[in-house]
Design a protein around this motif. Sequence first.
Motif, PDB file in Angstrom:
ATOM      1  N   LEU A 116       0.813  -1.222   0.000  1.00  0.00           N
ATOM      2  CA  LEU A 116       0.000   0.000   0.000  1.00  0.00           C
ATOM      3  C   LEU A 116       0.847   1.274   0.000  1.00  0.00           C
ATOM      4  CD1 LEU A 116      -2.853  -1.109   2.408  1.00  0.00           C
ATOM      5  CD2 LEU A 116      -3.040  -0.674  -0.043  1.00  0.00           C
ATOM      6  N   GLY A 117       2.185   1.116   0.083  1.00  0.00           N
ATOM      7  CA  GLY A 117       3.070   2.275   0.006  1.00  0.00           C
ATOM      8  C   GLY A 117       3.730   2.699   1.295  1.00  0.00           C
ATOM      9  N   PHE A 118       3.485   1.976   2.383  1.00  0.00           N
ATOM     10  CA  PHE A 118       4.150   2.290   3.647  1.00  0.00           C
ATOM     11  C   PHE A 118       5.616   1.883   3.557  1.00  0.00           C
ATOM     12  CE2 PHE A 118      -0.218   2.216   4.963  1.00  0.00           C
ATOM     13  CZ  PHE A 118      -0.305   3.056   6.062  1.00  0.00           C
ATOM     14  N   GLU A 119       6.479   2.659   4.192  1.00  0.00           N
ATOM     15  CA  GLU A 119       7.909   2.357   4.243  1.00  0.00           C
ATOM     16  C   GLU A 119       8.337   2.195   5.692  1.00  0.00           C
ATOM     17  OE1 GLU A 119       9.935   5.532   2.235  1.00  0.00           O
ATOM     18  OE2 GLU A 119       9.025   5.047   0.306  1.00  0.00           O
ATOM     19  N   ARG A 120       9.288   1.299   5.894  1.00  0.00           N
ATOM     20  CA  ARG A 120       9.857   1.121   7.241  1.00  0.00           C
ATOM     21  C   ARG A 120      10.721   2.329   7.574  1.00  0.00           C
ATOM     22  NH1 ARG A 120      11.591  -5.258   7.447  1.00  0.00           N
ATOM     23  NH2 ARG A 120       9.872  -5.973   6.154  1.00  0.00           N
ATOM     24  N   VAL A 121      10.445   2.926   8.720  1.00  0.00           N
ATOM     25  CA  VAL A 121      11.200   4.120   9.105  1.00  0.00           C
ATOM     26  C   VAL A 121      11.884   3.976  10.460  1.00  0.00           C
ATOM     27  CG1 VAL A 121       9.845   5.699   7.680  1.00  0.00           C
ATOM     28  CG2 VAL A 121       9.140   5.257  10.035  1.00  0.00           C
ATOM     29  N   GLY A 122      11.663   2.872  11.147  1.00  0.00           N
ATOM     30  CA  GLY A 122      12.305   2.693  12.440  1.00  0.00           C
ATOM     31  C   GLY A 122      11.826   1.448  13.151  1.00  0.00           C
ATOM     32  N   VAL A 123      12.387   1.259  14.340  1.00  0.00           N
ATOM     33  CA  VAL A 123      12.031   0.126  15.195  1.00  0.00           C
ATOM     34  C   VAL A 123      11.787   0.652  16.597  1.00  0.00           C
ATOM     35  CG1 VAL A 123      12.843  -2.046  16.216  1.00  0.00           C
ATOM     36  CG2 VAL A 123      13.403  -1.501  13.834  1.00  0.00           C
ATOM     37  N   ARG A 124      10.749   0.153  17.232  1.00  0.00           N
ATOM     38  CA  ARG A 124      10.496   0.466  18.644  1.00  0.00           C
ATOM     39  C   ARG A 124      10.803  -0.805  19.429  1.00  0.00           C
ATOM     40  NH1 ARG A 124       8.080   5.447  18.613  1.00  0.00           N
ATOM     41  NH2 ARG A 124       6.475   5.872  17.068  1.00  0.00           N
ATOM     42  N   PRO A 125      11.957  -0.834  20.115  1.00  0.00           N
ATOM     43  CA  PRO A 125      12.343  -2.048  20.848  1.00  0.00           C
ATOM     44  C   PRO A 125      11.350  -2.391  21.964  1.00  0.00           C
ATOM     45  CG  PRO A 125      14.207  -0.552  20.616  1.00  0.00           C
ATOM     46  CD  PRO A 125      12.977   0.198  20.189  1.00  0.00           C
ATOM     47  N   HIS A 126      11.026  -3.656  22.081  1.00  0.00           N
ATOM     48  CA  HIS A 126      10.180  -4.184  23.167  1.00  0.00           C
ATOM     49  C   HIS A 126       8.850  -3.438  23.279  1.00  0.00           C
ATOM     50  CE1 HIS A 126      13.899  -6.166  24.102  1.00  0.00           C
ATOM     51  NE2 HIS A 126      14.482  -5.005  24.311  1.00  0.00           N
ATOM     52  N   PHE A 127       8.294  -3.009  22.173  1.00  0.00           N
ATOM     53  CA  PHE A 127       7.068  -2.210  22.148  1.00  0.00           C
ATOM     54  C   PHE A 127       5.847  -3.020  22.575  1.00  0.00           C
ATOM     55  CE2 PHE A 127       3.370  -0.434  19.859  1.00  0.00           C
ATOM     56  CZ  PHE A 127       3.426   0.882  20.279  1.00  0.00           C
ATOM     57  N   TYR A 128       5.778  -4.274  22.123  1.00  0.00           N
ATOM     58  CA  TYR A 128       4.608  -5.108  22.401  1.00  0.00           C
ATOM     59  C   TYR A 128       4.830  -5.980  23.633  1.00  0.00           C
ATOM     60  CZ  TYR A 128       2.788  -3.836  17.824  1.00  0.00           C
ATOM     61  OH  TYR A 128       2.296  -3.144  16.746  1.00  0.00           O
ATOM     62  N   ARG A 129       3.717  -6.363  24.254  1.00  0.00           N
ATOM     63  CA  ARG A 129       3.707  -7.284  25.398  1.00  0.00           C
ATOM     64  C   ARG A 129       2.878  -8.503  25.004  1.00  0.00           C
ATOM     65  NH1 ARG A 129       7.343  -4.563  26.441  1.00  0.00           N
ATOM     66  NH2 ARG A 129       7.437  -2.826  27.844  1.00  0.00           N
ATOM     67  N   ASN A 130       3.056  -9.571  25.710  1.00  0.00           N
ATOM     68  CA  ASN A 130       2.252 -10.797  25.519  1.00  0.00           C
ATOM     69  C   ASN A 130       2.248 -11.312  24.089  1.00  0.00           C
ATOM     70  OD1 ASN A 130       1.504 -10.785  28.264  1.00  0.00           O
ATOM     71  ND2 ASN A 130      -0.174  -9.397  27.838  1.00  0.00           N
ATOM     72  N   PRO A 131       3.309 -11.706  23.501  1.00  0.00           N
ATOM     73  CA  PRO A 131       4.681 -11.719  24.006  1.00  0.00           C
ATOM     74  C   PRO A 131       5.415 -10.409  23.711  1.00  0.00           C
ATOM     75  CG  PRO A 131       4.647 -12.819  21.897  1.00  0.00           C
ATOM     76  CD  PRO A 131       3.223 -12.402  22.204  1.00  0.00           C
ATOM     77  N   VAL A 132       6.519 -10.207  24.426  1.00  0.00           N
ATOM     78  CA  VAL A 132       7.351  -9.031  24.190  1.00  0.00           C
ATOM     79  C   VAL A 132       7.961  -9.151  22.795  1.00  0.00           C
ATOM     80  CG1 VAL A 132       9.419  -7.799  24.923  1.00  0.00           C
ATOM     81  CG2 VAL A 132       7.830  -8.695  26.635  1.00  0.00           C
ATOM     82  N   GLU A 133       7.856  -8.073  22.043  1.00  0.00           N
ATOM     83  CA  GLU A 133       8.391  -8.076  20.679  1.00  0.00           C
ATOM     84  C   GLU A 133       8.610  -6.643  20.222  1.00  0.00           C
ATOM     85  OE1 GLU A 133       7.191  -9.881  16.280  1.00  0.00           O
ATOM     86  OE2 GLU A 133       5.945 -10.341  18.016  1.00  0.00           O
TER      87      GLU A 133
END
Length: 147
Positions: A116-133
């Motif tokens: 759809l045209g989105f580009e990767r611009v960064g990473v947010r470390p440990h952003f998600y929980r259950n599981p951590v990712e």
Amino acid sequence: MDLKIITATPNDVADIVKIEQACFATPWTEQGIRESIENENTRLYLALVDGSAAGYIGVQIFSGEGYVTNVATLPEYRRKGVAKALIERTLQNEMELLTLEVRESNFAAISLYSKLGFERVGVRPHFYRNPVENALLMTIKLFEQSE
């Protein structure tokens, strides 16, 4: 399959709660969803397939920048164009750019967003929980600001 995207109203809160509970380890509460619907800076769109709630998307828009709060599709409706239709509807809002986070392991969503045209611009470390990712931060520019 009759797919329709509507703007969510307070009457749709129960359907969105059901989608949240089916899709996320830590779902939003009914109160949180209701507050989002009532927030003038937030848009929630509900996907209906043959009249039944199949998925939804939330987006906050501030000063021309959009931020996707959630995209969720019930398992039985995945890979049928529901999420794509929801994102395309969201892109119709007046925004210069739209940003979202996605789990690094969610290859299907990353592929869709990239198409759809989105580009990767960064990473947010440990952003998600259950599981951590980690989360990939992805952005699409819709309109260039004139100088």
